[in-house]
Design a protein around this motif. Structure first.
Motif, PDB file in Angstrom:
ATOM      1  N   LEU A 158       1.253  -1.420  -0.436  1.00  0.00           N
ATOM      2  CA  LEU A 158       0.286   0.311  -0.038  1.00  0.00           C
ATOM      3  C   LEU A 158       1.248   1.065   0.199  1.00  0.00           C
ATOM      4  CD1 LEU A 158      -3.056  -1.140   2.773  1.00  0.00           C
ATOM      5  CD2 LEU A 158      -3.102  -0.690   0.378  1.00  0.00           C
ATOM      6  N   LYS A 159       2.114   1.131   0.871  1.00  0.00           N
ATOM      7  CA  LYS A 159       2.355   1.943   0.973  1.00  0.00           C
ATOM      8  C   LYS A 159       3.400   2.185  -0.395  1.00  0.00           C
ATOM      9  CE  LYS A 159       4.096   2.695   5.681  1.00  0.00           C
ATOM     10  NZ  LYS A 159       5.383   2.598   6.799  1.00  0.00           N
ATOM     11  N   THR A 160       3.933   1.658  -1.149  1.00  0.00           N
ATOM     12  CA  THR A 160       4.174   1.469  -2.389  1.00  0.00           C
ATOM     13  C   THR A 160       3.156   1.855  -3.213  1.00  0.00           C
ATOM     14  OG1 THR A 160       5.596  -0.489  -1.783  1.00  0.00           O
ATOM     15  CG2 THR A 160       5.370   0.451  -3.945  1.00  0.00           C
ATOM     16  N   ASN A 161       1.687   1.719  -4.222  1.00  0.00           N
ATOM     17  CA  ASN A 161       1.239   2.255  -4.520  1.00  0.00           C
ATOM     18  C   ASN A 161       1.138   4.093  -4.268  1.00  0.00           C
ATOM     19  OD1 ASN A 161       1.002  -0.583  -5.902  1.00  0.00           O
ATOM     20  ND2 ASN A 161      -0.840  -0.755  -4.386  1.00  0.00           N
ATOM     21  N   HIS A 162       0.838   4.266  -2.829  1.00  0.00           N
ATOM     22  CA  HIS A 162       0.888   5.144  -2.236  1.00  0.00           C
ATOM     23  C   HIS A 162       2.317   6.493  -3.101  1.00  0.00           C
ATOM     24  CE1 HIS A 162      -0.777   9.260  -0.027  1.00  0.00           C
ATOM     25  NE2 HIS A 162       0.291   8.763   0.437  1.00  0.00           N
ATOM     26  N   GLU A 163       3.309   5.914  -2.937  1.00  0.00           N
ATOM     27  CA  GLU A 163       4.104   6.451  -3.523  1.00  0.00           C
ATOM     28  C   GLU A 163       4.152   6.549  -5.178  1.00  0.00           C
ATOM     29  OE1 GLU A 163       7.602   4.464  -1.426  1.00  0.00           O
ATOM     30  OE2 GLU A 163       6.927   5.696   0.339  1.00  0.00           O
ATOM     31  N   GLU A 164       3.989   5.834  -5.821  1.00  0.00           N
ATOM     32  CA  GLU A 164       3.838   5.803  -7.605  1.00  0.00           C
ATOM     33  C   GLU A 164       2.790   6.693  -7.396  1.00  0.00           C
ATOM     34  OE1 GLU A 164       3.749   1.433  -8.290  1.00  0.00           O
ATOM     35  OE2 GLU A 164       5.557   0.830  -7.572  1.00  0.00           O
ATOM     36  N   GLU A 165       1.845   6.891  -6.803  1.00  0.00           N
ATOM     37  CA  GLU A 165       0.770   7.855  -7.207  1.00  0.00           C
ATOM     38  C   GLU A 165       0.772   9.068  -6.331  1.00  0.00           C
ATOM     39  OE1 GLU A 165      -2.845   6.424  -5.111  1.00  0.00           O
ATOM     40  OE2 GLU A 165      -3.043   4.203  -6.792  1.00  0.00           O
ATOM     41  N   MET A 166       1.577   9.375  -5.973  1.00  0.00           N
ATOM     42  CA  MET A 166       2.241  10.601  -5.532  1.00  0.00           C
ATOM     43  C   MET A 166       3.398  10.758  -6.052  1.00  0.00           C
ATOM     44  SD  MET A 166       0.731  11.646  -2.839  1.00  0.00           S
ATOM     45  CE  MET A 166       1.992  12.761  -1.991  1.00  0.00           C
ATOM     46  N   SER A 167       3.806   9.879  -6.604  1.00  0.00           N
ATOM     47  CA  SER A 167       5.001  10.598  -8.016  1.00  0.00           C
ATOM     48  C   SER A 167       4.439  10.930  -9.142  1.00  0.00           C
ATOM     49  CB  SER A 167       6.128   9.289  -8.303  1.00  0.00           C
ATOM     50  OG  SER A 167       4.810   8.332  -8.647  1.00  0.00           O
ATOM     51  N   CYS A 168       3.134  10.137  -9.541  1.00  0.00           N
ATOM     52  CA  CYS A 168       2.709  10.150 -10.415  1.00  0.00           C
ATOM     53  C   CYS A 168       2.099  11.671 -10.881  1.00  0.00           C
ATOM     54  CB  CYS A 168       1.218   9.380 -11.495  1.00  0.00           C
ATOM     55  SG  CYS A 168       2.446   7.697 -11.527  1.00  0.00           S
ATOM     56  N   LEU A 169       1.201  11.605  -9.709  1.00  0.00           N
ATOM     57  CA  LEU A 169       0.700  12.834  -8.938  1.00  0.00           C
ATOM     58  C   LEU A 169       1.780  14.507 -10.173  1.00  0.00           C
ATOM     59  CD1 LEU A 169      -2.258  12.330  -7.278  1.00  0.00           C
ATOM     60  CD2 LEU A 169      -1.843  12.783  -9.386  1.00  0.00           C
ATOM     61  N   ILE A 192      -6.871  14.736   0.103  1.00  0.00           N
ATOM     62  CA  ILE A 192      -7.502  13.606  -0.081  1.00  0.00           C
ATOM     63  C   ILE A 192      -6.040  12.773  -0.118  1.00  0.00           C
ATOM     64  CG2 ILE A 192      -8.889  12.146  -2.233  1.00  0.00           C
ATOM     65  CD1 ILE A 192      -9.705  13.967  -3.149  1.00  0.00           C
ATOM     66  N   LEU A 193      -4.811  12.643  -0.742  1.00  0.00           N
ATOM     67  CA  LEU A 193      -3.924  11.756  -0.568  1.00  0.00           C
ATOM     68  C   LEU A 193      -3.926  12.297   1.371  1.00  0.00           C
ATOM     69  CD1 LEU A 193      -1.572  12.207  -3.814  1.00  0.00           C
ATOM     70  CD2 LEU A 193      -3.828  10.085  -3.275  1.00  0.00           C
ATOM     71  N   GLU A 194      -3.974  12.995   1.880  1.00  0.00           N
ATOM     72  CA  GLU A 194      -3.590  12.971   2.934  1.00  0.00           C
ATOM     73  C   GLU A 194      -4.275  12.130   3.899  1.00  0.00           C
ATOM     74  OE1 GLU A 194      -0.573  13.724   4.573  1.00  0.00           O
ATOM     75  OE2 GLU A 194       0.660  13.742   3.124  1.00  0.00           O
ATOM     76  N   ASP A 195      -5.117  11.947   3.672  1.00  0.00           N
ATOM     77  CA  ASP A 195      -6.790  11.754   4.397  1.00  0.00           C
ATOM     78  C   ASP A 195      -6.863  10.412   3.868  1.00  0.00           C
ATOM     79  OD1 ASP A 195      -7.718  14.128   5.321  1.00  0.00           O
ATOM     80  OD2 ASP A 195      -9.176  14.368   4.035  1.00  0.00           O
ATOM     81  N   LEU A 196      -7.115   9.946   2.424  1.00  0.00           N
ATOM     82  CA  LEU A 196      -6.497   7.862   2.591  1.00  0.00           C
ATOM     83  C   LEU A 196      -5.466   7.744   3.327  1.00  0.00           C
ATOM     84  CD1 LEU A 196      -6.912   8.241  -1.222  1.00  0.00           C
ATOM     85  CD2 LEU A 196      -8.373   7.539   0.301  1.00  0.00           C
ATOM     86  N   ARG A 197      -4.110   8.812   2.581  1.00  0.00           N
ATOM     87  CA  ARG A 197      -2.494   8.196   3.969  1.00  0.00           C
ATOM     88  C   ARG A 197      -3.159   7.870   5.507  1.00  0.00           C
ATOM     89  NH1 ARG A 197       1.889  10.288   6.461  1.00  0.00           N
ATOM     90  NH2 ARG A 197       0.642  11.886   6.050  1.00  0.00           N
ATOM     91  N   CYS A 198      -3.751   8.559   6.024  1.00  0.00           N
ATOM     92  CA  CYS A 198      -4.323   8.801   7.657  1.00  0.00           C
ATOM     93  C   CYS A 198      -5.186   7.899   7.905  1.00  0.00           C
ATOM     94  CB  CYS A 198      -4.902  10.151   7.991  1.00  0.00           C
ATOM     95  SG  CYS A 198      -4.064  11.163   8.314  1.00  0.00           S
ATOM     96  N   GLN A 199      -6.221   7.662   6.317  1.00  0.00           N
ATOM     97  CA  GLN A 199      -7.336   6.291   6.839  1.00  0.00           C
ATOM     98  C   GLN A 199      -6.661   5.173   6.761  1.00  0.00           C
ATOM     99  OE1 GLN A 199     -10.197   6.671   4.076  1.00  0.00           O
ATOM    100  NE2 GLN A 199     -11.155   8.260   4.432  1.00  0.00           N
ATOM    101  N   TYR A 200      -5.364   4.946   5.830  1.00  0.00           N
ATOM    102  CA  TYR A 200      -4.840   3.514   6.154  1.00  0.00           C
ATOM    103  C   TYR A 200      -4.127   3.143   7.025  1.00  0.00           C
ATOM    104  CZ  TYR A 200      -5.906   2.985   0.862  1.00  0.00           C
ATOM    105  OH  TYR A 200      -6.235   2.152   0.467  1.00  0.00           O
ATOM    106  N   GLU A 201      -3.206   4.480   7.342  1.00  0.00           N
ATOM    107  CA  GLU A 201      -2.758   4.459   8.988  1.00  0.00           C
ATOM    108  C   GLU A 201      -4.012   3.747   9.614  1.00  0.00           C
ATOM    109  OE1 GLU A 201      -0.403   7.405   8.944  1.00  0.00           O
ATOM    110  OE2 GLU A 201       1.246   7.038   7.868  1.00  0.00           O
TER     111      GLU A 201
END
Length: 329
Positions: A158-169, A192-201
């Motif tokens: 999930l962290k990897t996917n999140h980083e990849e999505e962040m890099s793409c954005l 939105i990404l920060e909210d998603l990251r907080c929810q995942y964490e």
């Protein structure tokens, strides 16, 4: 025979004295009879002296028959021997009692050793029974570790996917094309990404805590089961040990009572045998004394009979002597 002869002679003499006419012949007859009487008296006195000598010798050897023998000199010796026999019997009983006590002590140690061996076997069996539980706990721990590793890998993905999505954005936000659109501002993706990251964490933390709580609950349950089983096994072993000790004490008591009974029976048999032997000896002595008394009584009766015969002869001779004196006068 002597008494009868003199009685007949006396009767003949009386007839001759009273009715005979020839006094000279009567006197001669009386003189002859007096001479024969004196010879017989001397002979009887000699026999009587011999008989009295024999009686004195017999009394000197055997002792008086009317008086009982004095066994008082043997009483002390008999009492000492009885005391020695009693002391020997007591020592024998003490030795037998010590032997029985040592045997019971050995049996006690043997029973204790067997109880300890049984207790060790029970502990080994309990350990063997707890090994599957330990294996089960180890497998549960392995499963939980695998689940934790799987969750860690999932979090990494999930962290990897999140980083990849962040890099793409970020790449999309920093491009060379600038497009100006006169429109209303769009949604804030960073937020939105920060909210998603907080929810995942938050979700991961909650899953981790739930997993740890579940693991801790399972371990606590298993530990409680192990402690409960150990307490039950220990209480059961204590009860079994106590019952075995009670059984052992009862067996030892029964064995001691049986040994005491056998010792008392053997002592009673020995006492009965000793007193029966003593009574048989006394009976044999009494029989010998009675036999001697019977012999002495028979001899005394014979002597009394001879004495009566001699007394009768003496009386007849005194009558004849009196008659002779009358004739002489």
């Amino acid at each position: 025979g002597v008494g009868g002869g003199f009685s007949r002679a006396g009767a003949g003499c009386g007839d001759g004295i009273l009715f005979a006419n020839n006094e000279k012949a009567t006197m001669q007859n009386l003189n002859d009879r007096l001479a024969s009487y004196l010879d017989k008296v001397r002979l009887l006195e000699g026999d009587n002296a011999d008989l009295e000598c024999k009686i004195r010798e017999w009394y000197a050897k055997v002792g008086p028959s009317c008086e009982p023998r004095d066994y008082s000199c043997y009483h002390k010796e008999i009492e000492d021997l009885q005391n020695q026999i009693l002391c020997a019997a007591m020592e024998t009983n003490k030795i037998l009692l010590n032997i029985d006590n040592n045997r019971m002590t050995a049996d006690d140690f043997r029973v204790k050793y067997e109880a300890e061996c049984g207790l060790r076997q029970n502990v080994d069996a309990d350990i063997c029974n707890l090994r599957p539980v330990l294996d089960q706990l180890a497998s549960c721990k392995t499963d939980l570790q695998l689940q934790c590793e799987a969750l860690t890998e999932e979090m990494c993905c999930l962290k990897t996917n999140h980083e990849e999505e962040m890099s793409c954005l970020r790449k999309q936000a920093t491009g060379d094309v600038s497009v100006e659109v006169n429109a209303c501002p769009g949604p804030d993706l960073r937020k939105i990404l920060e909210d998603l990251r907080c929810q995942y964490e938050t979700l991961m933390e909650r899953n981790r805590k739930e997993t740890e709580q579940w693991y801790a609950c399972k371990v606590e349950e298993v530990n409680l089961e192990v402690v409960t089983s150990s307490q039950e096994i220990e209480s059961s072993n204590k009860q079994v040990t106590e019952l075995r000790r009670q059984l052992q004490a009862l067996e030892i008591n029964v064995q001691a009572q049986l040994t005491m009974k056998e010792n008392l029976e053997s002592s009673l048999a020995e006492t009965e045998c000793r007193y029966n032997k003593y009574l048989s000896e006394l009976q044999s002595q009494i029989s010998c004394v009675e036999q001697r008394l019977a012999e002495i009584r028979a001899e005394m009766e014979c002597q009394n009979q001879e004495y009566k015969t001699l007394l009768d002869v003496k009386c007849r001779l005194e009558q004849e002597i009196q008659t002779y004196h009358c004739l002489l006068e």
